[in-house]
Scaffold this motif. Structure first.
Motif, PDB file in Angstrom:
ATOM      1  N   LEU A  34     -14.122 103.177 -26.279  1.00  0.00           N
ATOM      2  CA  LEU A  34     -12.723 102.756 -26.313  1.00  0.00           C
ATOM      3  C   LEU A  34     -12.143 103.029 -27.632  1.00  0.00           C
ATOM      4  CD1 LEU A  34     -12.160  99.318 -25.469  1.00  0.00           C
ATOM      5  CD2 LEU A  34     -11.234  99.902 -27.573  1.00  0.00           C
ATOM      6  N   MET A  35     -13.059 103.024 -28.758  1.00  0.00           N
ATOM      7  CA  MET A  35     -12.595 103.243 -30.063  1.00  0.00           C
ATOM      8  C   MET A  35     -12.258 104.904 -30.339  1.00  0.00           C
ATOM      9  SD  MET A  35     -12.531 100.253 -31.630  1.00  0.00           S
ATOM     10  CE  MET A  35     -12.362 100.845 -33.377  1.00  0.00           C
ATOM     11  N   LEU A  36     -13.267 105.634 -29.615  1.00  0.00           N
ATOM     12  CA  LEU A  36     -13.134 107.071 -29.814  1.00  0.00           C
ATOM     13  C   LEU A  36     -12.006 107.504 -29.202  1.00  0.00           C
ATOM     14  CD1 LEU A  36     -17.192 107.806 -29.245  1.00  0.00           C
ATOM     15  CD2 LEU A  36     -15.505 108.408 -31.240  1.00  0.00           C
ATOM     16  N   LEU A  37     -11.732 106.748 -28.112  1.00  0.00           N
ATOM     17  CA  LEU A  37     -10.551 107.479 -27.028  1.00  0.00           C
ATOM     18  C   LEU A  37      -9.143 106.952 -27.905  1.00  0.00           C
ATOM     19  CD1 LEU A  37     -12.179 106.922 -23.790  1.00  0.00           C
ATOM     20  CD2 LEU A  37     -11.564 109.123 -24.793  1.00  0.00           C
ATOM     21  N   SER A  38      -9.128 105.964 -28.665  1.00  0.00           N
ATOM     22  CA  SER A  38      -7.725 105.615 -29.193  1.00  0.00           C
ATOM     23  C   SER A  38      -7.519 106.326 -30.393  1.00  0.00           C
ATOM     24  CB  SER A  38      -8.245 104.034 -29.770  1.00  0.00           C
ATOM     25  OG  SER A  38      -6.769 103.832 -30.464  1.00  0.00           O
ATOM     26  N   ASN A  39      -6.042 106.764 -30.178  1.00  0.00           N
ATOM     27  CA  ASN A  39      -5.721 107.773 -31.483  1.00  0.00           C
ATOM     28  C   ASN A  39      -4.974 106.951 -32.547  1.00  0.00           C
ATOM     29  OD1 ASN A  39      -3.840 107.191 -29.743  1.00  0.00           O
ATOM     30  ND2 ASN A  39      -3.166 108.969 -29.252  1.00  0.00           N
ATOM     31  N   ASP A  69     -19.193  94.639 -36.192  1.00  0.00           N
ATOM     32  CA  ASP A  69     -19.917  94.706 -37.132  1.00  0.00           C
ATOM     33  C   ASP A  69     -21.002  95.585 -37.077  1.00  0.00           C
ATOM     34  OD1 ASP A  69     -18.310  92.773 -38.546  1.00  0.00           O
ATOM     35  OD2 ASP A  69     -19.378  91.137 -38.097  1.00  0.00           O
ATOM     36  N   PHE A  70     -21.478  95.506 -36.062  1.00  0.00           N
ATOM     37  CA  PHE A  70     -22.846  96.339 -35.665  1.00  0.00           C
ATOM     38  C   PHE A  70     -22.514  97.950 -35.706  1.00  0.00           C
ATOM     39  CE2 PHE A  70     -24.985  99.058 -32.709  1.00  0.00           C
ATOM     40  CZ  PHE A  70     -26.167  98.824 -33.292  1.00  0.00           C
ATOM     41  N   LEU A  71     -21.558  98.215 -35.268  1.00  0.00           N
ATOM     42  CA  LEU A  71     -21.129  99.453 -35.420  1.00  0.00           C
ATOM     43  C   LEU A  71     -20.814 100.067 -36.746  1.00  0.00           C
ATOM     44  CD1 LEU A  71     -18.940  99.737 -31.994  1.00  0.00           C
ATOM     45  CD2 LEU A  71     -21.191 100.714 -32.229  1.00  0.00           C
ATOM     46  N   GLU A  72     -20.242  99.086 -37.417  1.00  0.00           N
ATOM     47  CA  GLU A  72     -19.890  99.496 -38.797  1.00  0.00           C
ATOM     48  C   GLU A  72     -21.199  99.587 -39.584  1.00  0.00           C
ATOM     49  OE1 GLU A  72     -17.435  96.414 -40.640  1.00  0.00           O
ATOM     50  OE2 GLU A  72     -16.659  97.828 -42.135  1.00  0.00           O
ATOM     51  N   THR A  73     -22.233  98.794 -39.466  1.00  0.00           N
ATOM     52  CA  THR A  73     -23.298  98.988 -40.085  1.00  0.00           C
ATOM     53  C   THR A  73     -23.942 100.069 -39.684  1.00  0.00           C
ATOM     54  OG1 THR A  73     -23.904  96.756 -39.966  1.00  0.00           O
ATOM     55  CG2 THR A  73     -25.686  98.098 -40.398  1.00  0.00           C
ATOM     56  N   GLU A  74     -23.845 100.912 -38.616  1.00  0.00           N
ATOM     57  CA  GLU A  74     -24.438 102.136 -38.396  1.00  0.00           C
ATOM     58  C   GLU A  74     -23.280 103.061 -38.742  1.00  0.00           C
ATOM     59  OE1 GLU A  74     -27.384 102.510 -36.714  1.00  0.00           O
ATOM     60  OE2 GLU A  74     -27.935 100.340 -36.318  1.00  0.00           O
ATOM     61  N   GLN A  75     -22.444 102.862 -39.308  1.00  0.00           N
ATOM     62  CA  GLN A  75     -21.491 103.966 -39.654  1.00  0.00           C
ATOM     63  C   GLN A  75     -20.749 104.588 -38.434  1.00  0.00           C
ATOM     64  OE1 GLN A  75     -23.259 106.000 -43.133  1.00  0.00           O
ATOM     65  NE2 GLN A  75     -21.810 104.839 -44.255  1.00  0.00           N
ATOM     66  N   LEU A  76     -20.807 103.980 -37.239  1.00  0.00           N
ATOM     67  CA  LEU A  76     -20.258 104.756 -36.101  1.00  0.00           C
ATOM     68  C   LEU A  76     -18.620 104.116 -36.142  1.00  0.00           C
ATOM     69  CD1 LEU A  76     -22.876 103.730 -33.607  1.00  0.00           C
ATOM     70  CD2 LEU A  76     -22.578 105.955 -34.927  1.00  0.00           C
ATOM     71  N   VAL A  77     -18.166 103.127 -36.616  1.00  0.00           N
ATOM     72  CA  VAL A  77     -16.735 102.747 -36.825  1.00  0.00           C
ATOM     73  C   VAL A  77     -16.737 102.447 -38.205  1.00  0.00           C
ATOM     74  CG1 VAL A  77     -16.754 102.048 -34.463  1.00  0.00           C
ATOM     75  CG2 VAL A  77     -16.792 100.497 -36.555  1.00  0.00           C
ATOM     76  N   HIS A  78     -15.458 102.367 -38.717  1.00  0.00           N
ATOM     77  CA  HIS A  78     -15.157 101.868 -40.247  1.00  0.00           C
ATOM     78  C   HIS A  78     -13.938 100.739 -40.082  1.00  0.00           C
ATOM     79  CE1 HIS A  78     -17.267 105.261 -41.843  1.00  0.00           C
ATOM     80  NE2 HIS A  78     -16.812 106.098 -40.909  1.00  0.00           N
ATOM     81  N   LYS A  79     -13.835 100.082 -40.951  1.00  0.00           N
ATOM     82  CA  LYS A  79     -12.872  98.946 -40.912  1.00  0.00           C
ATOM     83  C   LYS A  79     -12.049  99.413 -42.016  1.00  0.00           C
ATOM     84  CE  LYS A  79     -11.307  94.525 -41.647  1.00  0.00           C
ATOM     85  NZ  LYS A  79     -11.682  93.175 -41.821  1.00  0.00           N
ATOM     86  N   TYR A  86      -9.742  98.713 -36.893  1.00  0.00           N
ATOM     87  CA  TYR A  86     -10.973  99.412 -36.938  1.00  0.00           C
ATOM     88  C   TYR A  86     -10.694 100.540 -36.349  1.00  0.00           C
ATOM     89  CZ  TYR A  86     -13.126  94.870 -37.699  1.00  0.00           C
ATOM     90  OH  TYR A  86     -13.395  93.592 -38.171  1.00  0.00           O
ATOM     91  N   VAL A  87     -11.334 101.779 -36.625  1.00  0.00           N
ATOM     92  CA  VAL A  87     -11.213 103.088 -36.341  1.00  0.00           C
ATOM     93  C   VAL A  87     -12.740 103.654 -36.294  1.00  0.00           C
ATOM     94  CG1 VAL A  87     -10.956 103.974 -38.703  1.00  0.00           C
ATOM     95  CG2 VAL A  87      -9.999 105.266 -36.737  1.00  0.00           C
ATOM     96  N   ALA A  88     -13.022 104.428 -35.146  1.00  0.00           N
ATOM     97  CA  ALA A  88     -14.263 105.348 -34.918  1.00  0.00           C
ATOM     98  C   ALA A  88     -14.271 106.251 -36.087  1.00  0.00           C
ATOM     99  CB  ALA A  88     -14.201 106.182 -33.401  1.00  0.00           C
TER     100      ALA A  88
END
Ligand SMILES: [Zn+2]
Ligand SMILES: [Zn+2]
Ligand SMILES: [Zn+2]
Ligand SMILES: [Zn+2]
Lengths: 151, 151
Positions: A34-39, A69-79, A86-88
């Motif tokens: 969902l994050m990846l598809l958002s512009n 938080d998890f995705l951020e830790t994995e550096q897959l999203v950033h805040k 948040y953004v992918a």
DNA sequence: AACAGCAATGATATGATATATCAGCAAGAT
DNA sequence: ATCTTGCTGATATATCATATCATTGCTGTT
């Protein structure tokens, strides 16, 4: 984004999680997709709404925060701290290591471009920090801009 | 901070407001003084509490937000978006124009040092932004650091 | 298969940060 | 003196984020 491209990124995300020992569960994957598809960047509550509407579920915002938080830790999203959104990450499928991210945020259309800061600038910044007697830990730059379309 | 120094800064702040047409009312001045005397950034609610305790009044947070907004517009205080806290500008009494501010934020003791970014770095950053097709509007850098004392 | 251990999610409550809106007041301009 | 504008009070509400405990569901061991 083309589906092929999306799948490539999701595959790479899976690899990253495998490598770190984290589990890319279906919910986590759904949020990431969902994050990846958002512009535009999304707030945690916006993510929650989108996820629930598109899947017919009713996940609580609490869970979404945890997943982000998890995705951020994995550096897959950033805040983005300047907007609390948040953004992918734009570099999931890239092979290079993840440098200090630098976000160009359009003040009109809210679109965001993530570029990697030039090594030279990063070094100079670190030098400035050192001159001031501080030790740089970890930062991302969020620059308020106007994008091409909007200018 | 010595009282003499404080008065000099407050006088300069008065000048800045006169020049811009804003009014540095007693409440605004009180908040600014309080910010100048704090050695850590404060949230709007912390400012509210401090102000009310030290003056025996009961200003609502809403008013404090408005005052902080005013002071921010006059560049007398800055908002740190990474922590949602406010800090007095370190360059009020300086004669130079206010460049892109660069905040070094200690992750342990929360102290903040505001330095002006080197012109060369600012130019390079702007160039990078331009290369990406964006136009830099107005930014401040917030760098997560460890200060000398804490390291 | 049964179990233990741990990670992920659900559920609920609460806290912290920020904005909207309308009313009253104070200072400077005419 | 009245007017205009900017400042503040007061109240409500929206938005963002964390705390805590219960439950579920993997995963590896016996
Ligand atoms: Zn990234
Ligand atoms: Zn734009
Ligand atoms: Zn400043
Ligand atoms: Zn420190």
């Amino acid at each position: 984004m083309k589906e092929q491209q999306l799948n490539k990124i999701l595959g790479k995300a899976q690899d990253i999680c495998n490598h770190s020992g984290g589990r890319l569960t279906s919910k986590r994957k759904g949020i990431l997709e969902l994050m990846l598809l958002s512009n535009v960047p999304l707030s945690a509550y916006e993510v929650t709404d989108k996820y629930n509407k598109s899947t017919g579920s009713s996940m609580a915002a609490m869970s979404v925060y945890r997943i982000l938080d998890f995705l951020e830790t994995e550096q897959l999203v950033h805040k983005l701290s300047s907007t609390n959104k948040y953004v992918a990450c734009s570099h999931i499928a890239c092979s290079h290591t993840h440098e200090i991210p630098q976000f160009l945020i359009c003040g009109k259309c809210q679109s965001v471009k993530e570029i990697a800061i030039a090594k030279r600038i990063a070094d100079e910044l670190e030098q400035e920090v050192a001159n001031a007697g501080y030790k740089l830990v970890n930062s991302q730059l969020e620059l308020q801009c106007i994008c091409e379309k909007c200018s």
